[in-house]
Design an enzyme around this catalytic site. Structure first.
Site, PDB file in Angstrom:
ATOM      1  N   TYR A   1      -0.932 -10.143  25.046  1.00 45.72           N
ATOM      2  CA  TYR A   1      -0.089 -11.648  25.343  1.00 45.72           C
ATOM      3  C   TYR A   1       0.818 -12.087  25.984  1.00 45.72           C
ATOM      4  O   TYR A   1       1.024 -13.478  26.786  1.00 45.72           O
ATOM      5  CB  TYR A   1       0.040 -11.660  23.667  1.00 45.72           C
ATOM      6  CG  TYR A   1      -1.195 -12.428  22.653  1.00 45.72           C
ATOM      7  CD1 TYR A   1      -0.921 -13.003  21.927  1.00 45.72           C
ATOM      8  CD2 TYR A   1      -2.408 -11.974  22.757  1.00 45.72           C
ATOM      9  CE1 TYR A   1      -2.155 -14.319  20.991  1.00 45.72           C
ATOM     10  CE2 TYR A   1      -2.914 -12.323  20.983  1.00 45.72           C
ATOM     11  CZ  TYR A   1      -3.273 -12.872  21.355  1.00 45.72           C
ATOM     12  OH  TYR A   1      -4.011 -13.677  20.131  1.00 45.72           O
TER      13      TYR A   1
ATOM     14  N   THR B   1      -5.477  -2.662  10.598  1.00 46.01           N
ATOM     15  CA  THR B   1      -4.034  -3.362  10.206  1.00 46.01           C
ATOM     16  C   THR B   1      -3.092  -3.172  11.972  1.00 46.01           C
ATOM     17  O   THR B   1      -2.854  -3.777  12.173  1.00 46.01           O
ATOM     18  CB  THR B   1      -3.657  -2.131   9.507  1.00 46.01           C
ATOM     19  OG1 THR B   1      -3.752  -1.591   8.715  1.00 46.01           O
ATOM     20  CG2 THR B   1      -1.850  -2.372   9.139  1.00 46.01           C
TER      21      THR B   1
ATOM     22  N   ARG C   1       4.752  14.297   5.161  1.00 44.85           N
ATOM     23  CA  ARG C   1       5.313  14.169   6.230  1.00 44.85           C
ATOM     24  C   ARG C   1       6.410  15.727   6.296  1.00 44.85           C
ATOM     25  O   ARG C   1       6.729  16.385   4.429  1.00 44.85           O
ATOM     26  CB  ARG C   1       6.456  13.521   6.593  1.00 44.85           C
ATOM     27  CG  ARG C   1       5.562  12.308   7.017  1.00 44.85           C
ATOM     28  CD  ARG C   1       6.529  11.380   7.734  1.00 44.85           C
ATOM     29  NE  ARG C   1       6.210   9.476   6.999  1.00 44.85           N
ATOM     30  CZ  ARG C   1       6.491   8.622   7.524  1.00 44.85           C
ATOM     31  NH1 ARG C   1       7.339   8.675   8.735  1.00 44.85           N
ATOM     32  NH2 ARG C   1       6.003   7.053   6.790  1.00 44.85           N
TER      33      ARG C   1
ATOM     34  N   LEU D   1       6.024  -3.821  11.595  1.00 40.52           N
ATOM     35  CA  LEU D   1       6.266  -2.599  10.940  1.00 40.52           C
ATOM     36  C   LEU D   1       4.921  -2.115  11.023  1.00 40.52           C
ATOM     37  O   LEU D   1       4.882  -0.874   9.857  1.00 40.52           O
ATOM     38  CB  LEU D   1       7.191  -2.017  10.257  1.00 40.52           C
ATOM     39  CG  LEU D   1       8.584  -1.536  11.136  1.00 40.52           C
ATOM     40  CD1 LEU D   1       9.527  -3.230  12.554  1.00 40.52           C
ATOM     41  CD2 LEU D   1       9.848  -1.777  10.703  1.00 40.52           C
TER      42      LEU D   1
ATOM     43  N   PHE E   1       0.648  -1.406   0.520  1.00 44.33           N
ATOM     44  CA  PHE E   1       0.306   0.038  -0.240  1.00 44.33           C
ATOM     45  C   PHE E   1       1.121   1.425  -0.012  1.00 44.33           C
ATOM     46  O   PHE E   1       0.538   2.243  -0.701  1.00 44.33           O
ATOM     47  CB  PHE E   1      -1.029  -0.029   1.170  1.00 44.33           C
ATOM     48  CG  PHE E   1      -1.491   1.240   1.679  1.00 44.33           C
ATOM     49  CD1 PHE E   1      -2.108   1.736   0.242  1.00 44.33           C
ATOM     50  CD2 PHE E   1      -1.804   1.331   2.715  1.00 44.33           C
ATOM     51  CE1 PHE E   1      -2.661   3.455   0.656  1.00 44.33           C
ATOM     52  CE2 PHE E   1      -2.828   3.008   2.572  1.00 44.33           C
ATOM     53  CZ  PHE E   1      -3.428   3.652   1.473  1.00 44.33           C
TER      54      PHE E   1
ATOM     55  N   TYR F   1      -5.124   6.434  13.780  1.00 47.92           N
ATOM     56  CA  TYR F   1      -3.818   5.604  14.071  1.00 47.92           C
ATOM     57  C   TYR F   1      -3.410   5.540  15.466  1.00 47.92           C
ATOM     58  O   TYR F   1      -2.819   4.649  15.553  1.00 47.92           O
ATOM     59  CB  TYR F   1      -3.026   6.962  13.601  1.00 47.92           C
ATOM     60  CG  TYR F   1      -1.237   6.190  13.362  1.00 47.92           C
ATOM     61  CD1 TYR F   1      -0.658   5.273  12.899  1.00 47.92           C
ATOM     62  CD2 TYR F   1      -0.292   7.554  13.911  1.00 47.92           C
ATOM     63  CE1 TYR F   1       0.676   4.831  12.887  1.00 47.92           C
ATOM     64  CE2 TYR F   1       1.090   7.028  13.635  1.00 47.92           C
ATOM     65  CZ  TYR F   1       1.497   5.940  13.506  1.00 47.92           C
ATOM     66  OH  TYR F   1       2.440   5.683  13.079  1.00 47.92           O
TER      67      TYR F   1
ATOM     68  N   VAL G   1      -1.557  -7.858   6.278  1.00 47.61           N
ATOM     69  CA  VAL G   1      -1.393  -8.418   7.548  1.00 47.61           C
ATOM     70  C   VAL G   1      -3.053  -9.321   9.098  1.00 47.61           C
ATOM     71  O   VAL G   1      -2.461  -9.552   9.659  1.00 47.61           O
ATOM     72  CB  VAL G   1      -0.768  -7.998   8.842  1.00 47.61           C
ATOM     73  CG1 VAL G   1       0.945  -7.674   8.105  1.00 47.61           C
ATOM     74  CG2 VAL G   1      -0.658  -6.869   8.762  1.00 47.61           C
TER      75      VAL G   1
ATOM     76  N   GLN H   1      -0.329 -13.052  29.394  1.00 44.99           N
ATOM     77  CA  GLN H   1      -2.419 -14.498  29.419  1.00 44.99           C
ATOM     78  C   GLN H   1      -1.129 -15.349  28.530  1.00 44.99           C
ATOM     79  O   GLN H   1      -1.371 -16.158  28.972  1.00 44.99           O
ATOM     80  CB  GLN H   1      -3.253 -13.819  28.648  1.00 44.99           C
ATOM     81  CG  GLN H   1      -3.952 -15.660  29.251  1.00 44.99           C
ATOM     82  CD  GLN H   1      -5.220 -14.463  28.034  1.00 44.99           C
ATOM     83  OE1 GLN H   1      -6.018 -13.311  28.242  1.00 44.99           O
ATOM     84  NE2 GLN H   1      -5.774 -15.274  27.202  1.00 44.99           N
TER      85      GLN H   1
END
Length: 407
Positions: A250, A183, A277, A164, A127, A236, A150, A253
């Site tokens: 995670y 994401t 940016r 990342l 992307f 974001y 992902v 647990q």
């Protein structure tokens, strides 16, 4: 190229068989000829034989030799030269997954880990990432690239995961805010599930945006932040905050080893030209002779680190025993107006600095407290701003030239 070489080699091989068959047939004829003619014709027959062999050899040299030379030339062209890679013993060579590895930061991380001798797999949906960022590794036995999003589970055997994957610039993460949230949340959930299954360590690339528009300055890791949960940047900011929460859930647990890097403003080659940016905007506008646009008064501050410093910090954190969040950034603070003037001075030209309306929820101040990274990782930025800018300007100069030539 390989197909062409194989075809040529097969053609030469068949041609040789034909010639060998012809030679064998000629020898048979010669032998029978000698038997039938008697001893007095031996000298004449020898001269004839030599003539036949010489003719055949000349024919082979004329036809086969150029084909062999051409094959050698094609093989030389097809052999790709890779950057130098260290040789590690198998026990030290790690299998590393980098999600978003074809992006700006990810591709530089790939370079470093490949050079160190590890086996690297990149998972990217492209992307904002670009294949050209990692094309110099394609074909290397230690490198693999997967076109993968992902938000879908990934089954792979790895030792470490650098997570990342996520658009990191406002225009990109605001383009599809729901996708950005998915994401950060579902994507992180999938990577944590993978880490749990294969017992890998996961490093989350979080962000200084978890601090929002901070009321504490500078920002240390204990600060909880000041974020607008329904603003335009929330997809974001809050996405990364929930990603951090999931990491520690995670860890508690499922006993997954996690590392969390809160990354501050980073710049360098391979930044996307349209990422919106500060660094890329100012450089490209200056190179094109366009007005340098500063949103708001320009008194808001940022801290800029060069990408190689960040890569060093990420690797140091991954291989450390620090499981709590760590700031990775440059504490050298500049106002946006100061930075615009720095870019203007280094590039020159006729670009003027102009102010535009302030952006909603734009942080007023941003400066990392990196005491924790210094103490526990022995890390701090080492590339001066001027050196980093020169490398980045050189990169964008070439990109702008290619763009102008194309148009």
């Amino acid at each position: 190229m390989k197909v062409t070489s194989s075809f040529m080699a097969l053609a030469v091989k068949r041609f040789r068989y034909v010639f060998i068959g012809s030679i064998i047939l000629a020898l048979i004829l010669i032998i029978f000829g000698r038997i039938s003619k008697g001893e007095e014709d031996i000298d004449t027959q020898k001269r004839t034989d030599n003539g036949i062999f010489e003719t055949m050899q000349n024919l082979i040299d004329q036809v086969v030799k150029p084909l062999q030379d051409r094959i050698e030339e094609l093989e030389k062209r097809s052999i790709k030269k890779f950057p130098e890679v260290a040789e590690l013993p198998e026990i030290e060579r790690k299998r590393i997954l980098i999600t978003g590895g074809a992006g700006f930061v990810g591709s530089h991380l790939v370079d470093r880990l490949m050079s160190d001798g590890h086996e690297v797999t990149v998972a990217d949906n492209f992307f904002t990432g670009r294949k050209r960022n990692v094309e110099h590794w394609i074909g290397h036995p230690n490198f693999e690239m997967i076109n993968h999003d992902v938000v879908n589970p990934l089954m792979i055997e790895v030792d470490q995961i650098y997570h990342l994957a996520c658009p990191a610039s406002p225009p990109h993460y605001m383009y599809n805010p729901i996708k950005t949230i998915k994401t950060s949340s579902i994507g992180t959930l999938n990577m944590l599930g993978l880490a749990r299954r294969v017992k890998a360590r996961l490093l989350l690339a979080s962000t200084s945006e978890v601090y929002g528009d901070p009321e504490e300055h500078p920002q240390n890791e204990e600060y909880w932040g000041h974020v607008n949960p329904i603003g335009p940047r929330a997809c974001y900011d809050e996405g990364k905050r929930v990603a951090e929460t999931m990491c520690y859930a995670y860890a508690k647990q499922e006993n997954v080893e996690v590392r969390v890097a809160r990354i501050f403003n980073t710049f360098g080659p391979r930044m996307h030209m349209n990422d919106g940016r500060v660094v890329s905007n100012f450089i490209i506008q200056s190179l094109k002779g366009e007005p340098i646009t500063v949103f708001g008064s320009g008194k808001q501050t940022r801290s800029f680190q060069y990408v190689s410093d960040l890569v060093n910090g990420l690797i140091a954190l991954m291989n450390s025993n620090i499981s709590s969040p760590v700031n990775l950034g440059n504490p050298e603070e500049h106002t946006i107006m100061e930075f615009a003037e720095i870019i203007q001075g280094r590039i020159g030209g006729d670009s003027k600095i102009v102010n535009k309306e302030a952006v909603e929820d734009d942080p007023s101040r941003r400066k990392p407290d990196i005491t924790k990274a210094k103490k526990n990782l022995n890390w701090e930025p080492v590339i001066p701003l001027s050196e980093g800018l020169d490398k980045t300007i050189a990169y964008f100069t070439e990109e702008v030239r290619l763009l102008q030539n194309k148009s």
